[in-house]
Design an enzyme around this catalytic site. Structure first.
Site, PDB file in Angstrom:
ATOM      1  CG  ASP A  32     -21.636  -0.256 -17.878  1.00  0.00           C
ATOM      2  OD1 ASP A  32     -20.604  -0.429 -17.206  1.00  0.00           O
ATOM      3  OD2 ASP A  32     -22.720   0.127 -17.387  1.00  0.00           O
ATOM      4  CB  THR A  36     -19.875   0.091 -10.570  1.00  0.00           C
ATOM      5  OG1 THR A  36     -20.259   1.123 -11.485  1.00  0.00           O
ATOM      6  CG2 THR A  36     -18.659   0.538  -9.783  1.00  0.00           C
ATOM      7  N   GLY A  37     -21.024  -1.646 -13.297  1.00  0.00           N
ATOM      8  CA  GLY A  37     -22.190  -2.205 -13.991  1.00  0.00           C
ATOM      9  C   GLY A  37     -22.063  -3.719 -14.114  1.00  0.00           C
ATOM     10  CG  ASP A  57     -12.968   4.078 -19.391  1.00  0.00           C
ATOM     11  OD1 ASP A  57     -13.666   5.113 -19.257  1.00  0.00           O
ATOM     12  OD2 ASP A  57     -11.990   3.826 -18.673  1.00  0.00           O
ATOM     13  CE1 TYR A 146     -21.479  10.093  -8.364  1.00  0.00           C
ATOM     14  CE2 TYR A 146     -22.637  10.949  -6.442  1.00  0.00           C
ATOM     15  CZ  TYR A 146     -22.664  10.336  -7.679  1.00  0.00           C
ATOM     16  OH  TYR A 146     -23.863   9.960  -8.234  1.00  0.00           O
ATOM     17  CE  LYS A 150     -22.524  11.939 -11.481  1.00  0.00           C
ATOM     18  NZ  LYS A 150     -22.900  11.446 -12.815  1.00  0.00           N
ATOM     19  NE  ARG A 187     -26.397   3.958  -4.055  1.00  0.00           N
ATOM     20  CZ  ARG A 187     -26.197   3.579  -5.316  1.00  0.00           C
ATOM     21  NH1 ARG A 187     -26.392   2.333  -5.666  1.00  0.00           N
ATOM     22  NH2 ARG A 187     -25.812   4.451  -6.205  1.00  0.00           N
TER      23      ARG A 187
HETATM   24  N1  UDP Z   1     -25.878   3.945   6.103  1.00  0.00           N
HETATM   25  C1  UDP Z   1     -25.992   3.215   7.263  1.00  0.00           C
HETATM   26  N2  UDP Z   1     -25.556   1.898   7.268  1.00  0.00           N
HETATM   27  C2  UDP Z   1     -25.043   1.292   6.162  1.00  0.00           C
HETATM   28  C3  UDP Z   1     -24.949   2.036   4.967  1.00  0.00           C
HETATM   29  C4  UDP Z   1     -25.379   3.370   4.972  1.00  0.00           C
HETATM   30  O1  UDP Z   1     -26.470   3.711   8.293  1.00  0.00           O
HETATM   31  O2  UDP Z   1     -24.661   0.100   6.270  1.00  0.00           O
HETATM   32  C5  UDP Z   1     -26.328   5.344   6.116  1.00  0.00           C
HETATM   33  C6  UDP Z   1     -25.307   6.350   5.563  1.00  0.00           C
HETATM   34  O3  UDP Z   1     -24.402   6.742   6.588  1.00  0.00           O
HETATM   35  C7  UDP Z   1     -26.209   7.472   5.113  1.00  0.00           C
HETATM   36  C8  UDP Z   1     -27.497   6.765   4.697  1.00  0.00           C
HETATM   37  O4  UDP Z   1     -27.466   5.477   5.286  1.00  0.00           O
HETATM   38  O5  UDP Z   1     -26.495   8.345   6.193  1.00  0.00           O
HETATM   39  C9  UDP Z   1     -27.645   6.594   3.187  1.00  0.00           C
HETATM   40  O6  UDP Z   1     -26.463   6.050   2.726  1.00  0.00           O
HETATM   41  P1  UDP Z   1     -26.212   5.591   1.239  1.00  0.00           P
HETATM   42  O7  UDP Z   1     -24.835   5.021   1.190  1.00  0.00           O
HETATM   43  O8  UDP Z   1     -27.322   4.727   0.798  1.00  0.00           O
HETATM   44  O9  UDP Z   1     -26.269   6.907   0.346  1.00  0.00           O
HETATM   45  P2  UDP Z   1     -25.946   8.465   0.581  1.00  0.00           P
HETATM   46  O10 UDP Z   1     -27.280   9.082   0.707  1.00  0.00           O
HETATM   47  O11 UDP Z   1     -25.117   8.673   1.824  1.00  0.00           O
HETATM   48  O12 UDP Z   1     -25.226   8.868  -0.652  1.00  0.00           O
END
Ligand code: UDP
Length: 316
Positions: A32, A36-37, A57, A146, A150, A187
């Site tokens: 790693d 971010t880890g 890296d 991203y 992928k 997230r």
């Molecule tokens: N989301 C939200 N509020 C937050 C963070 C995320 O409503 O503070 C929403 C985001 O717009 C998405 C969903 O939650 O629709 C899941 O977001 P995440 O970033 O977890 O992962 P994604 O599935 O989008 O890659």
């Protein structure tokens, strides 16, 4: 002892995989670069004689002395906030990092597993998403770094399989949650849980009608391990098909924490998928796998982790 290299091994998923592989009698080299880890995720494994940590890296040439039986390529920024902040690193680790680690797999005659993502389906027009769906990705939007990295990584993995005969596996990982998620990775779950614990407004993006399907991490890594041990070369979805709206998810988190936080609405990020749910018929059929941990149980365990981090002085 069989020996595995896990790139991104100090990350959220990587650290759980390190543990699972060790528990199944496989020695682990955890690699790693720690952008971010976090070493705290694997600190408890340092006393294990089968565990080695290497800071590196993987977009640069990867050297590992001795034999390797498995390579699991999990290194990548993986939350929307992370890959918006680290767009070039995200593209590089998905492309150059995949190339380097596949080259290593060819050299060592190791079985290779690529961590791919439901993001390869983009904002899907087929719902739920089976592996046969080719996706609806915007290559030039903010998530393109991203998604396209992928997609390239999947193509590169198949090329090494077809041209060089490397034994390869591709897992498409759907939304996953659990202990060791970074508290500030942006997230939905860490955002909602930390906001609720601080008594702040819980920020739902858009009107909260977009859906996701959340898998607890122990279920996810079990599915990945079974895929690694199977003979399936083509991509396989691993995730929990229990779909819910983000608004309902936010409400579930607030209720669990017992917080008085209000839910507030913020603008929806660009290209935020409107729906997402894995079709796991293939995983059920070929791996005999399905998720077992109910949302309430998984959320409780995650909350306990967040609270312990807080009690230890961690910032939310
Ligand atoms: N989301 C939200 N509020 C937050 C963070 C995320 O409503 O503070 C929403 C985001 O717009 C998405 C969903 O939650 O629709 C899941 O977001 P995440 O970033 O977890 O992962 P994604 O599935 O989008 O890659």
């Amino acid at each position: 002892m069989p020996r595995a290299l896990i790139t991104g091994g100090a990350g959220f998923l990587g650290s759980h995989l390190c543990e699972l592989m060790l528990s199944r009698g496989i020695d682990v080299i955890c690699m790693d670069n720690l952008i971010t880890g976090d070493l705290a995720n694997v600190e408890h494994l340092f006393g294990n004689s089968g565990f080695t940590f290497v800071k590196h890296d993987v977009t640069n040439y990867v050297h590992v002395a001795g034999g390797l039986d498995y390579i699991l390529h999990f290194a990548s920024p993986a939350s929307p906030i992370d890959y918006l902040e680290l767009p070039i690193q995200t593209l590089k680790v998905g492309s150059l990092g995949t190339h380097k680690t596949l080259g290593l797999a060819k050299d060592k005659k190791a079985r290779y597993l690529l961590a791919s993502t439901s993001e390869t389906y983009g904002d899907p027009q087929i719902h739920p998403q089976p592996e046969t769906y080719w996706g609806n990705v915007n290559p030039v939007g903010p998530r393109g770094v991203y998604d396209e990295a992928k997609r390239f990584a999947e193509a590169m993995t198949m090329a090494y399989h077809r041209y060089h005969g490397v034994e390869t596996r591709i897992v498409r990982i759907f939304n996953t949650y659990g202990p060791r998620m970074r508290l500030n990775d942006g997230r939905a779950l860490p955002a909602f849980m930390s906001q609720a614990l601080r008594g702040e407004d819980v920020t739902v993006f858009g009107d909260g009608s977009q859906t996701r399907s959340f898998c607890f991490v122990s279920d996810l890594v079990e599915g990945i391990f079974r895929l690694l041990m199977s003979s399936e070369v083509f991509p396989t979805n691993i995730g929990n098909p229990a779909e819910m709206t983000i608004l309902d998810f936010a409400k579930a988190v607030v209720k669990l924490t017992g917080s008085k936080s209000k839910i507030v609405f913020k603008p929806l990020p660009v290209d935020d998928p409107k729906v997402r749910q894995p079709d796991i018929a293939k995983a059920r059929r070929i791996l005999g796998w399905e998720p077992l941990v109910p949302l309430e149980v998984g959320l409780e365990k995650t909350l306990a982790y967040f609270q312990a981090k807080l009690a230890a002085g961690g910032k939310l």
